[in-house]
Scaffold this active site. Structure first.
Site, PDB file in Angstrom:
ATOM      1  N   GLY A  52     -32.866 -19.728   9.142  1.00  0.00           N
ATOM      2  CA  GLY A  52     -33.403 -19.660  10.436  1.00  0.00           C
ATOM      3  C   GLY A  52     -34.627 -19.981   9.965  1.00  0.00           C
ATOM      4  O   GLY A  52     -35.969 -20.067   8.591  1.00  0.00           O
ATOM      5  N   SER A  54     -37.671 -16.691  10.741  1.00  0.00           N
ATOM      6  CA  SER A  54     -37.361 -14.852  10.905  1.00  0.00           C
ATOM      7  C   SER A  54     -37.929 -14.237  11.975  1.00  0.00           C
ATOM      8  O   SER A  54     -37.628 -13.455  13.277  1.00  0.00           O
ATOM      9  CB  SER A  54     -37.466 -13.925   9.937  1.00  0.00           C
ATOM     10  OG  SER A  54     -39.100 -14.669   9.338  1.00  0.00           O
ATOM     11  N   CYS A  83     -31.395 -16.492   4.069  1.00  0.00           N
ATOM     12  CA  CYS A  83     -32.308 -16.323   4.046  1.00  0.00           C
ATOM     13  C   CYS A  83     -33.754 -16.245   4.958  1.00  0.00           C
ATOM     14  O   CYS A  83     -33.687 -15.036   4.801  1.00  0.00           O
ATOM     15  CB  CYS A  83     -32.702 -18.091   4.334  1.00  0.00           C
ATOM     16  SG  CYS A  83     -34.414 -18.529   3.387  1.00  0.00           S
ATOM     17  N   HIS A 174     -28.938 -20.783   0.853  1.00  0.00           N
ATOM     18  CA  HIS A 174     -28.498 -20.906   1.368  1.00  0.00           C
ATOM     19  C   HIS A 174     -27.006 -21.350   1.584  1.00  0.00           C
ATOM     20  O   HIS A 174     -26.540 -22.467   1.366  1.00  0.00           O
ATOM     21  CB  HIS A 174     -28.475 -21.660   2.501  1.00  0.00           C
ATOM     22  CG  HIS A 174     -29.893 -22.112   3.140  1.00  0.00           C
ATOM     23  ND1 HIS A 174     -29.599 -21.694   4.918  1.00  0.00           N
ATOM     24  CD2 HIS A 174     -30.958 -21.378   3.163  1.00  0.00           C
ATOM     25  CE1 HIS A 174     -30.874 -21.547   4.808  1.00  0.00           C
ATOM     26  NE2 HIS A 174     -31.310 -21.402   4.566  1.00  0.00           N
ATOM     27  N   GLU A 176     -23.867 -21.141   2.622  1.00  0.00           N
ATOM     28  CA  GLU A 176     -23.511 -22.100   3.431  1.00  0.00           C
ATOM     29  C   GLU A 176     -23.571 -23.020   3.685  1.00  0.00           C
ATOM     30  O   GLU A 176     -22.276 -23.922   4.371  1.00  0.00           O
ATOM     31  CB  GLU A 176     -22.820 -21.543   5.224  1.00  0.00           C
ATOM     32  CG  GLU A 176     -24.753 -22.018   5.817  1.00  0.00           C
ATOM     33  CD  GLU A 176     -26.412 -21.176   4.498  1.00  0.00           C
ATOM     34  OE1 GLU A 176     -25.950 -20.292   4.259  1.00  0.00           O
ATOM     35  OE2 GLU A 176     -27.295 -21.458   5.233  1.00  0.00           O
TER      36      GLU A 176
HETATM   37  N1  GLN Z   1     -40.065 -19.466   5.949  1.00  0.00           N
HETATM   38  C1  GLN Z   1     -37.793 -18.704   6.435  1.00  0.00           C
HETATM   39  C2  GLN Z   1     -38.868 -17.991   7.142  1.00  0.00           C
HETATM   40  O1  GLN Z   1     -39.814 -16.890   6.905  1.00  0.00           O
HETATM   41  C3  GLN Z   1     -36.578 -18.385   6.440  1.00  0.00           C
HETATM   42  C4  GLN Z   1     -36.490 -20.030   5.613  1.00  0.00           C
HETATM   43  C5  GLN Z   1     -34.995 -19.880   5.857  1.00  0.00           C
HETATM   44  O2  GLN Z   1     -34.163 -19.113   6.219  1.00  0.00           O
HETATM   45  N2  GLN Z   1     -34.527 -21.185   5.245  1.00  0.00           N
HETATM   46  O3  GLN Z   1     -38.228 -16.509   8.626  1.00  0.00           O
END
Ligand code: GLN
Length: 197
Positions: A52, A54, A83, A174, A176
């Site tokens: 998501g 962070s 991620c 990912h 999932e």
């Molecule tokens: N770019 C997001 C971040 O820096 C991470 C992207 C992802 O979780 N798909 O948190």
């Protein structure tokens, strides 16, 4: 099924693709449950920190006084960050620097492969049994450094994409979102105590 056979694994459900993780965990033989507050960590056998954003997750954790409780839980129980979750787990975060839980001896660079449009699906060799692994990268970070206690299980362009340090697992992709459940199964086995060290 007994509790030992089906570990109860929480998914941090603040933001991001936690629902896909819950589904993947169920398919991998766990009992998933969504976690939104510190009290919900009690009794869990492990926890997934999903992908998501962070920065957004961090803000929420700090605002709700959840950061410390999460850190305490993850110090003693199996945790798997994917991620954005891997960014939260890292010892050090770069580009830009941000606070992290510091539970994985790794340095992580955010958005290392470019913008959303540079997201991609790669297939690479892995030391997990069962042949090459599909990896979905979405504005993915890059693990640029790992400590001696961290095992790399897959790579992209020479950088680790899937790592394990005892009860801590992290993926910059990912798992999932792929049909292959090997990565989640590995974490479920750790949480079930089969592979815990
Ligand atoms: N770019 C997001 C971040 O820096 C991470 C992207 C992802 O979780 N798909 O948190």
């Amino acid at each position: 099924m007994s509790k030992a056979a089906k570990p109860c694994i929480g998914v941090l459900a603040i933001q991001g693709d936690y629902a896909a993780h819950a589904q993947a965990l169920a398919e991998a033989g766990a009992e998933p449950c969504e976690v939104r507050q510190p009290e919900e960590l009690a009794g869990l056998d492990g926890l997934v920190l999903p992908g998501g954003e962070s920065t957004t997750m961090l803000k929420f954790l700090e605002k709700r006084h959840f950061f410390k409780a999460l850190q305490d839980f993850c110090r003693t129980m199996p945790v798997f960050g994917t991620c954005a979750g891997s960014i939260l787990l890292a010892r050090e975060v770069r580009s830009p620097a941000q606070r992290s839980l510091g539970l994985l001896d790794a340095v992580v660079e955010r958005n290392a492969y470019g913008r959303q449009i540079d997201s991609s699906i790669e297939t690479a060799e892995t030391s997990l049994p069962g042949g090459p692994l599909e990896m979905v990268f979405i504005r993915a970070p890059r693990i640029v450094e790992i400590g001696p206690g961290v095992e790399a299980l897959a790579y992209r362009e020479g950088y680790p994409t899937l790592v394990r340090q005892g009860m801590v697992m992290a993926a910059t992709f990912h798992p999932e979102l792929s049909a292959d459940r090997r990565v989640h199964r590995m974490f479920v086995e750790i949480a079930a105590g089969i592979r815990a060290v």
